[in-house]
Design a protein around this motif. Structure first.
Motif, short mmCIF file in Angstrom:
data_model
loop_
_atom_site.label_atom_id
_atom_site.label_comp_id
_atom_site.label_asym_id
_atom_site.label_seq_id
_atom_site.Cartn_x
_atom_site.Cartn_y
_atom_site.Cartn_z
N ILE A 53 57.75 37.18 75.18
CA ILE A 53 58.64 36.28 75.19
C ILE A 53 58.97 36.50 76.99
CG2 ILE A 53 61.61 35.02 75.19
CD1 ILE A 53 60.93 36.04 72.39
N SER A 54 58.41 34.87 77.75
CA SER A 54 59.21 35.04 78.58
C SER A 54 59.76 33.91 78.96
CB SER A 54 57.45 34.61 79.89
OG SER A 54 56.43 35.67 79.15
N ILE A 55 60.09 34.08 80.77
CA ILE A 55 60.74 33.01 81.38
C ILE A 55 60.78 31.82 82.41
CG2 ILE A 55 62.73 31.36 82.21
CD1 ILE A 55 63.54 31.91 79.64
N PHE A 56 60.04 30.70 82.25
CA PHE A 56 58.93 30.12 83.74
C PHE A 56 60.21 29.65 83.72
CE2 PHE A 56 54.60 31.10 83.58
CZ PHE A 56 54.21 32.05 81.86
N ASP A 57 60.08 29.33 85.67
CA ASP A 57 60.41 28.22 86.13
C ASP A 57 60.03 27.74 86.79
OD1 ASP A 57 62.83 27.20 87.71
OD2 ASP A 57 64.03 28.57 88.74
N VAL A 58 59.64 25.86 86.39
CA VAL A 58 58.74 25.32 87.00
C VAL A 58 59.18 24.19 87.34
CG1 VAL A 58 56.38 26.89 86.34
CG2 VAL A 58 57.56 25.29 84.23
N GLU A 59 58.39 22.92 87.60
CA GLU A 59 59.03 21.62 88.31
C GLU A 59 58.34 20.87 86.30
OE1 GLU A 59 59.65 19.72 90.73
OE2 GLU A 59 59.82 22.05 91.17
N GLY A 60 57.62 21.35 85.73
CA GLY A 60 57.84 20.30 84.40
C GLY A 60 56.12 20.73 84.02
N ASN A 61 56.73 19.76 82.68
CA ASN A 61 55.63 20.21 81.63
C ASN A 61 53.81 20.64 82.37
OD1 ASN A 61 57.50 19.88 80.05
ND2 ASN A 61 56.36 17.78 79.02
N ASP A 62 53.65 19.85 82.75
CA ASP A 62 52.55 19.47 83.72
C ASP A 62 52.21 21.04 84.46
OD1 ASP A 62 51.82 17.70 82.37
OD2 ASP A 62 52.46 15.99 84.20
N GLU A 63 53.04 21.51 85.30
CA GLU A 63 52.80 22.67 85.88
C GLU A 63 52.57 24.13 85.06
OE1 GLU A 63 56.25 23.78 88.99
OE2 GLU A 63 54.38 25.00 89.81
N LEU A 64 54.01 23.48 83.92
CA LEU A 64 53.44 25.08 82.94
C LEU A 64 52.40 24.80 82.20
CD1 LEU A 64 55.42 27.52 81.62
CD2 LEU A 64 56.22 25.68 80.14
N HIS A 65 52.03 23.66 81.93
CA HIS A 65 51.17 24.22 81.23
C HIS A 65 49.43 24.55 82.58
CE1 HIS A 65 47.54 23.09 78.06
NE2 HIS A 65 46.59 22.53 79.17
N SER A 66 49.69 24.04 83.42
CA SER A 66 48.70 24.54 84.36
C SER A 66 49.11 26.10 84.76
CB SER A 66 48.84 23.42 85.79
OG SER A 66 47.76 24.34 86.48
N LEU A 67 49.93 26.49 84.44
CA LEU A 67 49.94 28.08 84.71
C LEU A 67 49.20 29.38 83.32
CD1 LEU A 67 53.62 28.42 86.66
CD2 LEU A 67 51.45 29.00 87.32
N LEU A 68 50.17 28.04 82.35
CA LEU A 68 49.85 29.26 80.59
C LEU A 68 47.90 28.98 80.80
CD1 LEU A 68 52.10 28.04 78.96
CD2 LEU A 68 52.53 29.80 80.38
N SER A 69 47.55 27.70 81.21
CA SER A 69 45.97 27.73 81.10
C SER A 69 45.57 28.26 81.63
CB SER A 69 46.07 26.39 80.74
OG SER A 69 46.00 25.85 82.03
N MET A 77 45.41 33.08 72.81
CA MET A 77 46.50 32.98 72.92
C MET A 77 47.32 31.16 71.53
SD MET A 77 49.32 34.84 76.28
CE MET A 77 48.20 33.41 77.00
N LYS A 78 48.32 32.80 71.02
CA LYS A 78 49.52 31.54 70.13
C LYS A 78 50.19 31.08 70.98
CE LYS A 78 50.48 30.05 65.90
NZ LYS A 78 52.28 29.73 66.15
N ILE A 79 50.44 30.35 71.50
CA ILE A 79 51.75 29.48 72.44
C ILE A 79 52.98 28.56 71.92
CG2 ILE A 79 52.82 28.73 74.95
CD1 ILE A 79 49.87 29.99 75.34
N LYS A 80 54.13 29.29 72.48
CA LYS A 80 55.72 28.66 71.65
C LYS A 80 56.31 27.70 72.70
CE LYS A 80 59.27 27.70 68.60
NZ LYS A 80 60.67 29.17 67.55
N VAL A 81 56.20 27.13 73.31
CA VAL A 81 56.82 26.56 74.43
C VAL A 81 58.72 25.80 73.91
CG1 VAL A 81 57.22 25.60 76.61
CG2 VAL A 81 55.34 26.08 75.78
N THR A 82 59.71 26.61 74.34
CA THR A 82 60.12 26.53 74.63
C THR A 82 61.91 25.46 75.80
OG1 THR A 82 61.11 27.52 72.54
CG2 THR A 82 63.45 26.19 73.19
N PRO A 83 61.43 24.50 75.34
CA PRO A 83 62.03 23.79 76.79
C PRO A 83 63.79 24.43 77.14
CG PRO A 83 61.30 21.69 76.00
CD PRO A 83 61.07 23.14 75.11
N LEU A 84 64.61 24.52 78.09
CA LEU A 84 65.65 25.34 78.00
C LEU A 84 66.67 23.93 78.78
CD1 LEU A 84 64.82 28.88 78.74
CD2 LEU A 84 66.13 27.54 76.05
N ALA A 85 67.69 23.32 78.78
CA ALA A 85 69.19 22.81 79.26
C ALA A 85 70.23 24.34 79.16
CB ALA A 85 68.78 21.60 78.47
#
Ligand SMILES: O=C(O)CC1=CCC(=O)O1
Length: 92
Positions: A53-69, A77-85
């Motif tokens: 379980i990780s926390i990512f601090d990124v600009e948004g969806n596109d940057e997160l996808h780029s890092l994960l991929s 990997m099976k990846i579950k992403v939960t945006p945090l507010a």
């Protein structure tokens, strides 16, 4: 934006062990690079599972996808992403 990301790894048994070890070593290098960039501030093992379980601090969806991929284990990997507010009761 902050994201909670759960990665569960499942490597097919027919991949030769030396190839698996090579992929894992590359994964570690890439994970360290991203952590050093400040975009991956938490990386925790889920006890008893080949999962993190990780926390990512990124600009948004596109940057997160780029890092994960970009992770060498991404195809396995099976990846579950939960945006945090921000929680209204949080003092942090
Ligand atoms: O072992 C894992 O949980 C998969 C993984 C993600 C980053 C890393 O170094 O390993």
């Amino acid at each position: 934006m902050l994201y909670c990301v759960e990665m569960t790894v499942s490597i097919p048994r027919d991949i030769p062990l030396d190839e698996v070890e090579r992929i894992k070593a590359s994964e570690k290098e890439r994970a360290i690079d991203i952590q050093e960039s400040g975009k991956w501030p938490h990386l925790w093992r889920v006890v008893g599972e080949y999962s993190n379980i990780s926390i990512f601090d990124v600009e948004g969806n596109d940057e997160l996808h780029s890092l994960l991929s970009s992770l060498p284990l991404f195809p396995f990997m099976k990846i579950k992403v939960t945006p945090l507010a921000k929680h209204p009761s949080s003092i942090f």
